[in-house]
Design a protein around this motif. Structure first.
Motif: not given
Length: 415
Positions: A21-25, A353-358
């Motif tokens: 949870a504390r990572g960049s994504v 790129l990853a965040a919206p897909l998450v």
């Protein structure tokens, strides 16, 4: 735990429980979620913001609540500050979402650190400093602790359901043991404090099962992909999706490769290079960890082109931070043995790129859970390099499949 009365309403309040949870994504996703929910930014890049997803009765962005596990002591707020310094997140947006980051970080609980819990076992996870589970604890006890954190989060926020999404650092490929294929043998081994039969990602996946939470593996780590865990998820009515988010270079490859095939052109070779820094760059500098990533990135391309000549290199360039640069050189045979080449350069902030897909996956798995779908959801292969339950890699085909699925699942959930 299950909330039977809420089971068939996908649009109720839903928890997103990030592993890592504390990572960049995760921090970027939390910033983005708050910005969208509060009208500070549009949901650009979120697949579920467009039709047919928008009318499918998914949880609203404002009804998503963030928590998670991590072994790092660096808060989500501090991580986001670092991303501001690199130019990835704008200062105005950070200021507007600061309180949301603080609230989310208050919901982060200590994750499982196998290096501290079981020294010398080799069941590695992300690097960092955190609270260790004592060596006397079995992995069953550890998973029950992690599951209790998820259940407490669900009860505290009166959530209809929780979706666990693994964003932790890539692990080396897991060495198979018989327990990975046999549910009873696995449960027996998990209860033995002297054994560490699961890698950390799979302990987190098992905790999701114990908590009755849907699950997505956004990394190439084993996670829920072990057959015994997949079987358990299916038996307990839990939808799962994976594996390894398809965000940039691989997505572009699965757009272009089918185009060559459609024109009757033969791909002779497809060589690629990735340059990246940040936490991922450091993790993938480990030759054992990078094997998982290389395998997942290349599997789809092999299937789409039929070529065995697809060398790929991933290099750690610390000064790039979260910026990822990917080069591809495609060598193709055309009419009468002629040759043509295509060269591409891809550069982007990987977490953006990853965040919206998450966020998309959290909303879609909430729908799957409400619709009573269990086990791997192959129709969500659109989001993954190495999709569970599917051998479809063509991005356009995957897009059509997930659009058809959301209509069916929405109807099944009574939306």
């Amino acid at each position: 735990m299950h909330h039977a009365s809420a089971r068939h309403n996908a649009s109720e309040r839903t928890g997103i429980w990030f592993v890592g949870a504390r990572g960049s994504v995760a921090s970027t996703a939390t910033v983005g979620l708050a910005a969208i929910a509060e009208g500070q930014a549009p949901p650009t890049g979120c697949v579920t913001a467009r039709e047919p997803f928008a009318s499918a009765g998914l949880p609203a962005f404002a009804d998503l609540v963030v928590g998670g596990h991590d072994i790092s002591s660096v808060t989500m707020t501090k991580r986001a500050e670092c991303l501001v310094e690199t130019g990835m997140i704008g200062p105005r947006l950070f200021a507007a979402t600061h309180d949301a980051l603080e609230r989310a970080d208050a919901e982060v609980r200590p994750g499982y650190d196998p290096h501290a819990a079981h020294p010398g076992t080799g069941t590695g996870t992300s690097t960092g400093t955190g609270t260790a589970d004592g060596a006397a604890l079995s992995q069953q006890a550890v998973a029950e602790r992690l599951a209790a954190d998820i259940t407490s989060f669900q009860e505290r926020h009166d959530l209809a359901r929780v979706v666990v999404i693994d964003l932790s650092s890539t692990e080396p490929p897991v060495e198979p043991v018989p327990e990975h294929d046999d549910v009873d043998a696995l449960l027996t081994a998990l209860a033995d404090p002297a054994r560490a039969v699961l890698p950390a990602s799979s302990v987190s996946a098992y905790a999701a099962i114990l908590a009755g939470a849907a699950y997505a593996a956004f990394t190439p780590s084993a996670g829920m992909g072990l057959p015994a865990l997949t079987r358990l998820a299916r038996e307990r009515g839990i939808p799962v999706a994976g594996q390894d988010g398809k965000t940039g270079q691989t997505w572009l490859r699965t757009v272009l490769a089918p185009a060559f095939a459609a024109r009757g052109l033969k791909v002779l070779s497809w060589a690629g290079t990735n340059l990246l820094g940040g936490g991922d760059g450091a993790t993938l500098a480990d030759p054992d960890a990078v094997r998982s990533k290389l395998a997942s990135k290349n599997r789809g391309l092999t299937a789409l082109t039929g070529s065995d000549t697809i060398p790929l290199h991933i290099d750690n360039v610390p000064d790039l931070g979260d910026t990822k640069v990917a080069w591809d050189h495609v060598h193709v045979e055309g009419f009468l043995g002629s040759r043509l080449t295509l060269q591409t350069t891809w550069s982007a902030h990987d977490s953006m790129l990853a965040a919206p897909l998450v966020l998309d996956l959290a909303r879609l798995l909430a729908l799957a859970h409400a619709a009573g779908i269990s086990g791997p959801v192959p129709e969500l292969g659109f989001f993954f390099k190495d999709p569970w339950g599917s051998d479809v890699h063509d991005a356009a085909d995957q897009a059509r499949i997930v659009e058809d699925w959301v209509r069916e699942a929405s109807a099944r959930a009574g939306r």
